[in-house]
Design a protein around this motif. Structure first.
Motif, PDB file in Angstrom:
ATOM      1  N   GLY A  12       0.989  -1.282  -0.007  1.00 16.75           N
ATOM      2  CA  GLY A  12      -0.071   0.072  -0.150  1.00 16.75           C
ATOM      3  C   GLY A  12       0.820   1.182  -0.246  1.00 16.75           C
ATOM      4  N   ALA A  13       1.951   1.179  -0.830  1.00 19.07           N
ATOM      5  CA  ALA A  13       2.925   2.388  -0.693  1.00 19.07           C
ATOM      6  C   ALA A  13       2.321   3.778  -1.174  1.00 19.07           C
ATOM      7  N   THR A  14       1.176   3.556  -2.125  1.00 17.22           N
ATOM      8  CA  THR A  14       0.758   4.827  -2.783  1.00 17.22           C
ATOM      9  C   THR A  14      -0.391   5.527  -2.033  1.00 17.22           C
ATOM     10  N   GLY A  15      -0.486   4.998  -0.779  1.00 14.54           N
ATOM     11  CA  GLY A  15      -1.564   5.448   0.159  1.00 14.54           C
ATOM     12  C   GLY A  15      -1.150   6.519   1.063  1.00 14.54           C
ATOM     13  N   ASN A  42      -3.349   2.731  -8.450  1.00 14.61           N
ATOM     14  CA  ASN A  42      -2.275   4.026  -8.888  1.00 14.61           C
ATOM     15  C   ASN A  42      -1.211   3.679  -9.410  1.00 14.61           C
ATOM     16  N   ALA A  43      -1.127   3.147 -10.697  1.00 17.63           N
ATOM     17  CA  ALA A  43       0.143   2.572 -11.424  1.00 17.63           C
ATOM     18  C   ALA A  43       0.926   3.791 -11.731  1.00 17.63           C
ATOM     19  N   ASP A  44       0.551   5.191 -11.837  1.00 20.07           N
ATOM     20  CA  ASP A  44       1.360   6.049 -12.106  1.00 20.07           C
ATOM     21  C   ASP A  44       2.381   6.356 -10.926  1.00 20.07           C
ATOM     22  N   LEU A  45       1.528   6.612  -9.593  1.00 19.68           N
ATOM     23  CA  LEU A  45       2.454   7.059  -8.578  1.00 19.68           C
ATOM     24  C   LEU A  45       3.584   5.919  -8.230  1.00 19.68           C
ATOM     25  N   LEU A  46       2.933   4.634  -8.480  1.00 22.83           N
ATOM     26  CA  LEU A  46       3.785   3.386  -8.012  1.00 22.83           C
ATOM     27  C   LEU A  46       4.968   3.411  -8.989  1.00 22.83           C
ATOM     28  N   GLN A  49       7.222   6.192  -7.893  1.00 21.07           N
ATOM     29  CA  GLN A  49       8.093   5.752  -6.335  1.00 21.07           C
ATOM     30  C   GLN A  49       9.074   4.827  -6.785  1.00 21.07           C
ATOM     31  N   ALA A  50       8.872   3.725  -7.821  1.00 12.02           N
ATOM     32  CA  ALA A  50       9.690   2.481  -7.979  1.00 12.02           C
ATOM     33  C   ALA A  50      10.854   3.158  -8.615  1.00 12.02           C
TER      34      ALA A  50
END
Ligand code: NDP
Ligand code: MG
Length: 386
Positions: A12-15, A42-46, A49-50
């Motif tokens: 849940g890294a995008t929350g 939320n693919a864009d934020l993931l 982040q990656a």
């Protein structure tokens, strides 16, 4: 020199919790290595982040988004998986020391079990896991020698009060509650409140589900159950007191009557950091609390007649067995429907209460019973919506 870095997986890294956990990593880059990041939609934020943290692996829950995430991250040599079962396998990766469960709802249960089975320590934000199956989770953690570090601010406060006191029995836990945006209102007011009003929390900026839970006081009910399992106390040793300023994050009373409290500005980065950094207190430059800025710290009794969900949570944990699992599933469905404008605010406790009345109690549930109870409750709760 032995490596002084913790290798973490953030589910849940995008929350709200996930992104603040990454801020904690940013302020202590020499202490943490991000091995796994996951998101649902939320693919864009993931992807962003990656690219920044270059984890070994990412998981995108929604399979329709796999191609998008894969084509962005494969060139960076980051493994990409998708689908529900992927979480359960990535948490078992050899390199991981600690799993931060920052995903929302019942979906946290299975990955948490799998992580504990693999001997990974847990930084637990996902309180729903302990509400659904607290007894099973604590027993498994004990068997596997796994520590569960609370991230929830109240439970982190209690944990911080207990450091150095592990031999001293707890007489009472005093959980503080902000009271949410509708503190002091009556039922006729609550009947008409809108989603937009309920989503405005006075002190904390959080994900939608927990923000609604805070407005209905279900969040405090879930936290009572969470505290019972985390700290091994009886339900009648847990008191809830409304403290609108959210400065005292919770308290412990010992058998000599002494009460310890943990204080600070409402900032989730501190409990996240305490859970990930334990036993060390890592230096940071987050804003500091000043007593003179808060001359009035006030306390009042929660109004459980108006905010039925808190009373229902106490009822469910007193019944025990699968009743808290029913409470949680009914609440998840009701909150989701409220967020879709399908039901009113007061329908939330109505649905929870009816589900508790309708579903048979199983005294000593095993994992499969929890899974079935969750499914059955969701069907009944949805029928009650329509
Ligand atoms: P958010 O809604 O902000 O974030 C949820 C995260 O989980 C997102 O990364 C989301 O992905 C992912 N997610 C959503 N549904 C699923 C699913 N079915 N399977 C896998 N992943 C999923 O929630 P919060 O950060 O507010 O809360 C997370 C947990 O922490 C909750 O259990 C909450 O009760 C607890 N908590 C939160 C606090 C806070 O301050 N926010 C305080 C104390 C506890 P995507 O972004 O792609 O949708
Ligand atoms: Mg809390």
């Amino acid at each position: 020199m032995t490596e002084n870095k913790k290798h973490i997986a953030i589910l849940g890294a995008t929350g709200s919790i996930g992104t603040q956990a990454l801020e904690v990593v940013d302020s202590n880059p020499e202490r943490f290595v991000v091995e796994v990041l996951t998101a649902q939609n939320n693919a864009d934020l993931l992807i962003e982040q990656a690219a920044k943290y270059t984890p070994n692996t990412v998981v995108i829950g929604n399979e329709a988004l796999y191609d998008k995430v894969f084509s962005a991250l494969d060139p960076l040599d980051i493994k990409v998986y998708s689908g529900e079962n992927a979480l359960s396998s990535v948490v078992q990766m050899e390199a991981i020391d600690i799993v931060l469960t920052a995903l929302v709802g019942y979906a946290g249960l299975t990955p948490t079990i799998k992580a504990i089975e693999a001997g990974k320590h847990i930084a637990l934000a996902n309180k729903e896991t302990l509400v659904v199956a607290g007894e099973l989770i604590m027993k498994l953690a004990h068997e596997k020698g796994v520590n569960i570090y609370p991230v929830d601010s109240e439970h982190s406060a209690i944990f911080q009060c207990l450091v150095g006191e592990f031999q001293n029995p707890i007489e009472k836990i005093i959980l503080t509650a902000s009271g949410g945006p509708f503190r002091g209102k009556d039922k006729s007011y609550l009947e008409k409140v809108t989603k937009a009003q309920a989503l405005k929390h006075p002190n904390w900026d959080m994900g939608a589900k927990i923000t609604i839970d805070s407005a209905t006081l279900m969040n405090k009910g879930l936290e009572v159950i969470e505290a019972k399992w985390l700290f091994g106390v009886a339900v009648n040793q847990i008191d809830v007191v409304v403290h609108p300023q959210s400065i005292i994050h919770s308290m412990v009373q010992f058998e000599d009557g002494s009460i310890k409290a943990q204080l600070g500005l409402p900032d989730m980065r501190l409990p996240i950091q305490f859970a990930l950094g334990f036993p060390e207190r890592l230096k940071n430059n987050y804003p500091r609390f000043s007593f003179v800025d808060y001359p009035n710290l006030t306390f009042e009794k929660p109004d459980t007649d108006t905010f039925r969900n808190l009373a229902l949570a106490f009822e469910a944990i007193n019944i025990g067995g699968n009743a808290p699992c029913v409470l949680n599933a009914a609440n998840e469905v009701a909150v989701a429907e409220f967020l879709k404008d399908k039901i009113s605010f007061l329908d939330i406790p109505r649905i929870v209460e009816e589900c508790l009345n309708k579903i048979d109690v199983i005294d000593k549930p095993v994992l499969e019973d929890y899974i079935n109870t969750d499914k059955e409750t969701r069907i009944i709760a949805l029928e009650l919506v329509n």
